[in-house]
Design an enzyme around this catalytic site. Structure first.
Site, mmCIF file in Angstrom:
data_model
loop_
_atom_site.group_PDB
_atom_site.id
_atom_site.type_symbol
_atom_site.label_atom_id
_atom_site.label_comp_id
_atom_site.label_asym_id
_atom_site.label_seq_id
_atom_site.Cartn_x
_atom_site.Cartn_y
_atom_site.Cartn_z
ATOM 1 C CB THR A 187 -79.764 -33.110 14.964
ATOM 2 O OG1 THR A 187 -80.758 -32.551 14.388
ATOM 3 C CG2 THR A 187 -79.470 -34.422 14.727
ATOM 4 C CG HIS A 222 -85.452 -30.909 9.822
ATOM 5 N ND1 HIS A 222 -85.417 -29.510 9.285
ATOM 6 C CD2 HIS A 222 -84.472 -31.200 10.531
ATOM 7 C CE1 HIS A 222 -84.485 -29.029 9.905
ATOM 8 N NE2 HIS A 222 -83.701 -29.910 10.502
ATOM 9 C CG ASP A 236 -83.669 -33.866 17.309
ATOM 10 O OD1 ASP A 236 -84.681 -33.710 17.599
ATOM 11 O OD2 ASP A 236 -82.911 -33.645 16.227
#
Ligand code: GP9
Ligand code: MN
Length: 414
Positions: free
Chosen positions: A80, A196, A255
């Site tokens: 990230t 995530h 990302d």
């Protein structure tokens, strides 16, 4: 020393493909929000599983904004934070480690610092994790951020969190409220979190069934992606409801990958094809959106580009001349001369004509190996020099010598 930087500036001038003149300064003075979409890969866009869309909102959003479907992440070990670094600086992350940790004290010429100094923007990052994760609290002042809204600035409870912290839906809602209260114009980055690894989700948030490949990571991934999609829908609705939508440029990017190559078996089941080396490279595509104020008609742009190009693209919309105010390894994506070219941190090159990875060439459409071929010499040189020069800038802190000086923000974050 400064002669080394002069050499790098020559290289950048030689690779400058200019800007889109019609868009130059067209959105000067508008707010900017740049949203990091955690682990979001492009293969989910437009895809259905068991007859259901994985990203119904983003699919619709492609029809009312600029959507780039050949856009790649260029991150390394800093994940990230590497993506954040690329977006704000148009520099490459490091070949190993995370620049956010190793070089947070450097001089940078980042978008927030430029906009603050030249155009009096208020600049902030919003992310509901511990402030020191990825050393963000040390890095952000060097990039010129006035404010870092972190975990302590958000209302978080057991009921509103999962996995790494505050669920995205609550996060975006509180983030928009903070923007309403901020000085205008602002340049804000928002970093989402729920999608995530290991992609945990409460049953109440489950909007599509888990897959049944038997690979838990892949099976869960689509459900947290669906949740992220719903959160972005909520974000856009809130921006509209709070009167920010029509005077804010909204930029959104995936990302980095969420599914590593350890899951190729399940991924081949999902995609209905083998994960060849070329396919693995194409799986590094991440969604990229730009919505400009007043835009109602969408456009899908097939240009091969990457995270390195985001900063000059934003600066041009706001009326800055990217390469006169800073050092950028990327170029304005809207420029008619922008090249179909992207280099990954590991040296992989993608163009509209070939994929070069592991020292082999592949046809980007069929995935077939192009035996005996090599990238054009100038492409190889451009790729290698970009990575090498970017490393030098960071390791030797060369932006100390850049002609335009940007002050570090003298902020300390709670
Ligand atoms: C942590 C979040 C996730 O704050 O940004 O980081 P990642 O593990 O994806 O680099
Ligand atoms: Mn991430």
């Amino acid at each position: 020393d400064d002669s080394e930087l002069a050499g790098i500036e020559n290289f950048i001038r030689a690779n400058d493909t200019g800007v889109n003149a019609q868009l130059h300064g067209k959105y000067k003075g508008k707010n900017v929000v740049v949203v990091s979409l955690e682990s979001l890969q492009n293969f989910v866009i437009g895809r259905k599983i068991n007859g259901q869309e994985i990203t119904p909102f983003l699919n619709k959003f492609t029809k009312e904004s600029y959507y780039f479907d050949n856009f790649y992440h260029q991150t390394g070990q800093g994940k990230t934070s590497d993506a954040e670094f690329l977006i704000d600086n148009s520099l490459f992350p490091l070949d190993r480690g995370a620049v956010y940790f190793t070089n947070s004290g450097n001089t940078f010429t980042a978008t927030p610092a430029i906009l603050k100094q030249d155009q009096n923007y208020y600049t902030s990052v919003m992310h509901s994790n511990n402030k020191s994760f990825w050393n963000r609290d040390m890095m952000y002042p060097s990039l010129g951020y006035d404010r870092y809204y972190n975990e302590v600035d958000f209302k978080v409870s057991a009921a509103t969190s999962i996995g790494w912290g505050l669920k995205d839906k609550y996060f975006v809602e509180q983030a928009v409220d903070k923007m309403v209260a901020e000085p205008k114009p602002f340049y804000n980055r928002m970093i989402t979190l729920t999608n995530h690894y290991p992609f945990e989700l409460n049953d109440e948030d489950l909007m599509i069934p888990r897959l049944k490949t038997g690979d838990q990571t892949v099976d869960n991934y689509v459900t947290t992606v669906r949740y992220l999609d719903e959160s972005i829908k909520h974000f856009i609705e809130e921006m509209k409801a709070k009167g920010l939508y029509n005077n804010t440029i909204i930029v959104m990017y995936g990302d980095h990958y969420g599914i590593s190559e350890n899951h190729n078996r399940a991924m081949s089941e999902v995609l209905g094809q083998d994960i060849t080396p070329a396919e693995h490279v194409k799986l590094q595509k991440v969604p990229f959106f730009i919505h400009v104020p007043g835009q109602t008609k969408g456009e899908t742009i097939h240009k091969v580009a990457g995270q390195i190009d985001v900063k000059p693209t934003i600066l041009n919309l706001l009326g800055e001349d990217p390469n006169k105010t800073s050092i950028n390894f990327g170029n304005d994506i809207f420029s008619p001369k922008h090249k179909n070219f992207v280099v990954f941190r590991d040296g992989t090159i993608v163009t509209d004509k070939y994929i070069y990875t592991g020292e082999k060439m592949y046809d980007p459409n069929t995935g077939e190996e192009l035996k005996g071929q090599k990238p054009p010499k100038e492409d190889l040189a451009k790729a290698n020099k970009s990575l090498e020069y970017s490393n030098s800038i960071i390791y030797k802190d060369l932006l100390r010598f850049y002609e335009v000086k940007y002050k570090k923000a003298d902020t300390k974050f709670e």
